[in-house]
Enzyme design. Sequence first.
Site, mmCIF file in Angstrom:
data_model
loop_
_atom_site.group_PDB
_atom_site.id
_atom_site.type_symbol
_atom_site.label_atom_id
_atom_site.label_comp_id
_atom_site.label_asym_id
_atom_site.label_seq_id
_atom_site.Cartn_x
_atom_site.Cartn_y
_atom_site.Cartn_z
ATOM 1 N N ASP A 56 0.812 -1.252 0.049
ATOM 2 C CA ASP A 56 -0.053 -0.027 -0.018
ATOM 3 C C ASP A 56 0.920 1.232 -0.046
ATOM 4 O O ASP A 56 1.960 0.875 -0.327
ATOM 5 C CB ASP A 56 -0.948 -0.014 1.155
ATOM 6 C CG ASP A 56 -2.251 0.475 0.950
ATOM 7 O OD1 ASP A 56 -2.214 1.789 0.998
ATOM 8 O OD2 ASP A 56 -3.428 -0.249 0.807
ATOM 9 N N SER A 68 -11.345 -0.765 -0.957
ATOM 10 C CA SER A 68 -9.877 -1.117 -0.290
ATOM 11 C C SER A 68 -9.992 -1.545 1.065
ATOM 12 O O SER A 68 -9.465 -2.419 1.544
ATOM 13 C CB SER A 68 -8.976 0.053 -0.350
ATOM 14 O OG SER A 68 -8.609 0.540 -1.604
ATOM 15 N N HIS A 110 -4.227 6.137 3.297
ATOM 16 C CA HIS A 110 -4.585 5.037 2.712
ATOM 17 C C HIS A 110 -4.011 3.758 3.375
ATOM 18 O O HIS A 110 -4.840 3.104 4.213
ATOM 19 C CB HIS A 110 -4.801 4.819 1.303
ATOM 20 C CG HIS A 110 -5.443 3.917 0.658
ATOM 21 N ND1 HIS A 110 -4.751 2.603 0.478
ATOM 22 C CD2 HIS A 110 -6.416 3.895 0.093
ATOM 23 C CE1 HIS A 110 -5.724 1.761 0.068
ATOM 24 N NE2 HIS A 110 -6.805 2.596 -0.268
#
Length: 511
Positions: free
Chosen positions: A247, A430, A277
């Site tokens: 990520d 996600s 994120h």
Amino acid sequence: MGKHRNGAASKRRGPAFGLLVAAAALVVSFAAARAQSIMSRGPNVNNINVGPRIAPTVTPSVSPNVGPRMPTVNLGPSLAPNVRYSPNLNYQDPSARGQGTSASGGPPDQSGNGRGTSRRSKKNVVVDSDRRFVPRELVIEVEGNPTDAEADAIARRHRLTRVQSQSFPLIGSTMYRWRIPDNRSVNAVVRELVADNVIKSAQPNYRFTLQQAAAEGDPAQYALAKLRLPQAHTLAHGDNITVAVIDSGIDVSHPELAGVIGGTFDALGSKEGPHTHGTGIAGVIAAHARLMGTAPSASLLAIRAFGVAGGGAESTSFVLLRSIDYAVSHGARIINMSFAGPEDPLIGKSLAAAAAKGVILVAASGNAGPKSPPLYPAADRNVIAVSATDAADRLFPASNRGGHIAIAAPGVDILTAAPDAKYQVTSGTSFAAAYISGLVALMIERNPALTADEVRGILSKTAQDLGPPGRDDQFGAGRADAFGAVTAVGAPVATATGPAPAGGPAQPTER
């Protein structure tokens, strides 16, 4: 008497005879003059024909590519050149623009006539596009461990500049990231490279984007009840199960992640700080302070593969290959891939090799909406593809659909960790994928011998059916049930004694 006869004959022949005699005299006179002229000049050598005319170029013209033109290969469905893999995907059928694959299955040839070509198993040629991959960059695969001299020879042959290289034991090849220093297109250079027998494969350096949507709504952790995580945690917490999170940068010092970071790797070699994120994904999997993650005792490999770009974060084929290789070589049992992009043959090859080693692969289906073609790696056959639902079990509107969707999990208005010891409410497939990765960690703790097929089967069998009856292209088998899945893995045996969420199966407890 004779004189009389001649005069009579002359009268009988008339004027025509006289004209004929005069013409004959003129012809004889002209012929004699022409013969005299020729005899005086000699033969005209310039008019002699000595044989076929020879063109000034006495050797055949040789094109820059001295090797034979090799057939192209279509290793998968062709994607339109203007496909974008950020949250809103704008797909257009390539046939509408006269581009893309030909009727016979191959890409158009250089003249643009769309003739198909034959198929070779190890080569890959793709339709050129500026938006799907890094401009003027290629990823080239060479079998084994070639020397620098051999790599330099390839670069000279094909007029390329080497940027980066690394050996990948996972697939037994060395990968090179090379730049095109002139104005040749990526597609044209790939076509040239596949004719070189030293090169195992060549492709663009594809772009991938994280699958995060705008955050707003109720900050409560409704996902805990939906997945029945508190009950599942009576059976397993993911103890000592290594989950690789490929990520953006993760805030490894966040209180929610204290003690669960088993290792870090920056595949970008960047100096960027943590990112929302990556930190949020890690929090969904392993938070254990104010929040409750899916597998709060798991060990996370924090792999930075995405760098900040515009309003989001991006990565490339080469960086993702490095990340997957690192995850497998450092003992990851599960790899969470909350990103999406085009079908990538080299990444597909690495994922197949990882799956063969028993690694469970989980990916976000993508946030490109119902009209999007399948995105990867979620659509890869070795990957568990996850779509997202909200607090009312409705499908996240931006969630991708398709026959490859395996399971659904909460992914809308998710409360999770953010950099600098903060928190965020965010949405996207996600985060649904992260919930499933954590759930798989609980299952593996319960039975370390589980295979990927067994994990997929248990998730499907225990899921809460949503949407049309049975499996569908929106929710797959339905919304995951963590307690049901962990219970189904093996002993101890459970019986139904407690209440379950509306519409869900009975809640078992241990005995």
